[in-house]
Design an enzyme around this catalytic site. Structure first.
Site, short mmCIF file in Angstrom:
data_model
loop_
_atom_site.label_atom_id
_atom_site.label_comp_id
_atom_site.label_asym_id
_atom_site.label_seq_id
_atom_site.Cartn_x
_atom_site.Cartn_y
_atom_site.Cartn_z
N SER A 103 0.86 -0.82 0.48
CA SER A 103 -0.39 -0.38 0.38
C SER A 103 1.15 1.11 -0.33
O SER A 103 1.72 1.47 -0.85
CB SER A 103 -0.82 -0.28 1.01
OG SER A 103 -1.91 0.57 1.23
N HIS A 133 -3.49 -0.25 -4.62
CA HIS A 133 -5.63 -1.07 -5.16
C HIS A 133 -5.77 -0.49 -6.08
O HIS A 133 -7.02 0.09 -5.84
CB HIS A 133 -5.77 -0.02 -3.31
CG HIS A 133 -5.48 -0.32 -1.81
ND1 HIS A 133 -5.75 -1.13 -1.36
CD2 HIS A 133 -4.19 0.83 -1.59
CE1 HIS A 133 -5.09 -1.02 -0.15
NE2 HIS A 133 -3.92 -0.37 -0.33
N GLU A 135 -4.81 -5.32 -5.39
CA GLU A 135 -4.84 -5.90 -3.66
C GLU A 135 -4.07 -7.30 -4.18
O GLU A 135 -4.71 -8.31 -4.66
CB GLU A 135 -5.73 -5.48 -2.72
CG GLU A 135 -5.87 -4.32 -2.82
CD GLU A 135 -7.44 -3.84 -1.88
OE1 GLU A 135 -8.56 -5.34 -1.95
OE2 GLU A 135 -7.99 -2.79 -1.79
#
Length: 316
Positions: free
Chosen positions: A160, A202, A229
């Site tokens: 992330s 993401h 993801e």
């Protein structure tokens, strides 16, 4: 830290889908010959197969490797560390610790520098990439990260926000829009392990293609990399690229494209002609031919992979 900016292959690209046990064995054997980057799109599986986290542990040297976690991007670092500590204990990691670095002052402490410099595997957790870089930028800990990767062959992973900081030109902020627009994202300077790309995470789940296109319209000399993801882009510099996990990596090459960016106002919709887009699914590995002075890319896709696999310069 103030924001520093706001505004494969002469020959053939070899693509193989190795059996997981052979790929893991090969990558483990090569882990100490050069550093690896494991760039994760976030929300990696921590409860079931844990393919990506197992791969990171293997590339770091296996259960006896010194694994260190950097949680400075997170607003709840203790909870994040507790979660990963339990997972890696379950995976058999015997030497797994958190680096006590949450502030810029911490990034100059000798014990922090030593933990990073001597690690076999360094995992950068999610949170806010701007918060992380405010802590790390041009600090002794930043330099230790580079020494660990470039000199000691450590495996450096980020998920992330930890993925966003892997590139030199870092996507800092930007709300996804229905279509790419001029200057709707802001960028900053990241860790610089990836020299020629902007990384977003993401990717499919949060519909970030337009955001990535808006970012590369600002820097058409750079590739755009969107990572889904529970998916990891694994780079062995100048050697290979592998996709692990459950999703795909979207690679956008704007270097031969034309846009109307200079002719429109901020917030206007962008025209982008001639973009090249490649989708790399999990389970695929792309091996670059050996480096030679005379080598030339065999195709635009090969050229894009070569640029993606090229590391940034060591700093510090």
């Amino acid at each position: 830290m103030p924001l520093l900016s706001r505004r494969l292959l002469l020959g053939t690209v070899v693509c193989t889908a190795l059996p997981l046990h052979l790929a893991a064995q090969t990558l483990t054997q090569n882990a100490k010959k050069s550093g690896h980057l494991v760039i994760i799109g976030g929300a990696e599986d921590r409860q079931q197969d844990r393919i990506i986290l197992r791969k990171f542990l293997e590339l770091s040297g296996g259960p006896t490797a010194k694994i260190r976690f950097i949680t400075a991007a997170s607003g709840v670092p203790d909870a994040v560390w507790a979660s990963y500590q339990a997972v890696f204990r379950d995976l058999g990691a015997l030497d797994c610790e958190v680096v006590p670095m949450l502030t810029r002052e911490d990034a100059s402490k000798p014990n922090v520098i030593s933990q990073i410099a001597n690690a076999d595997g360094i995992f950068i957790t999610g949170g806010d990439q701007t918060r992380l870089m405010a802590c790390l930028w041009e600090s002794p800990a930043f330099q230790a990260l580079h020494r660990a990767f470039f000199v000691n062959g450590a495996c450096v992973a980020g998920t992330s926000a930890g993925a966003a900081v892997m590139s030199r030109h870092m996507l800092a902020q930007g709300t996804p829009t229905a279509a790419p627009q001029k200057d709707t994202v802001s960028t900053d300077i990241g860790l610089g392990f990836v020299a020629n790309a902007i990384v977003d995470q993401h990717f499919s789940q949060r519909h970030r293609l337009s955001r990535l296109l808006s970012a590369i319209a600002q820097r058409p000399d750079l590739l755009g990399v969107g990572i889904d993801e529970d998916t990891a882009l694994i780079i062995e510099p100048n050697q290979s690229i592998e996709i692990a996990g459950k999703g795909s990596v979207t690679l956008v090459d704007p270097r031969r494209a034309r846009t109307n960016r200079e002719a429109i106002e901020d917030g206007d919709k962008l025209e982008m002609l001639g973009l090249q887009l490649h989708v790399l699914p999990a389970g695929r590995r792309y091996v670059l031919p050996p480096l030679t002075k005379a080598r030339k890319p065999s195709s635009p896709f090969g050229d894009a992979l070569e640029q993606l696999a090229k590391p940034g310069p060591m700093r510090g």
